[in-house]
Design a protein around this motif. Structure first.
Motif, PDB file in Angstrom:
ATOM      1  N   TYR A 280       0.574  -1.416   0.080  1.00 29.79           N
ATOM      2  CA  TYR A 280       0.021   0.056  -0.375  1.00 29.79           C
ATOM      3  C   TYR A 280       0.951   1.217  -0.182  1.00 29.79           C
ATOM      4  N   LYS A 281       2.169   1.189   0.579  1.00 28.47           N
ATOM      5  CA  LYS A 281       2.582   2.463   0.579  1.00 28.47           C
ATOM      6  C   LYS A 281       3.676   2.858  -0.712  1.00 28.47           C
ATOM      7  N   CYS A 282       3.705   1.510  -1.146  1.00 25.04           N
ATOM      8  CA  CYS A 282       4.816   1.804  -2.620  1.00 25.04           C
ATOM      9  C   CYS A 282       3.583   2.181  -3.849  1.00 25.04           C
ATOM     10  N   VAL A 283       2.541   1.386  -3.550  1.00 21.95           N
ATOM     11  CA  VAL A 283       1.362   2.463  -4.276  1.00 21.95           C
ATOM     12  C   VAL A 283       0.560   3.621  -4.642  1.00 21.95           C
ATOM     13  N   ARG A 284       1.019   4.573  -3.491  1.00 22.09           N
ATOM     14  CA  ARG A 284       0.463   5.515  -2.528  1.00 22.09           C
ATOM     15  C   ARG A 284       1.304   6.576  -3.640  1.00 22.09           C
ATOM     16  N   ARG A 285       3.137   6.206  -2.876  1.00 18.77           N
ATOM     17  CA  ARG A 285       4.203   6.631  -3.308  1.00 18.77           C
ATOM     18  C   ARG A 285       4.139   7.038  -5.019  1.00 18.77           C
ATOM     19  N   LYS A 286       3.817   5.899  -5.443  1.00 15.68           N
ATOM     20  CA  LYS A 286       3.744   5.650  -7.080  1.00 15.68           C
ATOM     21  C   LYS A 286       2.169   6.884  -7.566  1.00 15.68           C
ATOM     22  N   LYS A 287       1.552   7.080  -6.807  1.00  7.58           N
ATOM     23  CA  LYS A 287       0.343   7.992  -6.900  1.00  7.58           C
ATOM     24  C   LYS A 287       0.953   9.473  -6.911  1.00  7.58           C
ATOM     25  N   ASN A 288       2.199  10.175  -6.407  1.00  8.17           N
ATOM     26  CA  ASN A 288       2.286  10.813  -6.166  1.00  8.17           C
ATOM     27  C   ASN A 288       3.057  11.651  -6.748  1.00  8.17           C
TER      28      ASN A 288
END
Length: 53
Positions: A45-53
């Motif tokens: 989840y943290k990886c996905v959020r970083r990619k979105k930002n």
């Protein structure tokens, strides 16, 4: 483990699964999200959020 704690963990796990599915992630390798540990879900989840930002 108390029932309240277990319930909170399951709610968090379900939230993370829902968010990952919304991002298009259903499984990695041969493991479906519901088979993952809470730590694995948090990490992804943290990886996905970083990619979105």
């Amino acid at each position: 483990m108390s029932n309240e704690f277990r319930s909170a963990l399951e709610k968090r796990k379900q939230y993370l699964i829902d968010q990952l599915i919304a991002s298009g992630i259903y499984k990695k390798g041969s493991k479906h999200l519901f088979e993952w540990t809470l730590n694995d879900l948090e990490r992804e989840y943290k990886c996905v959020r970083r990619k979105k930002n």
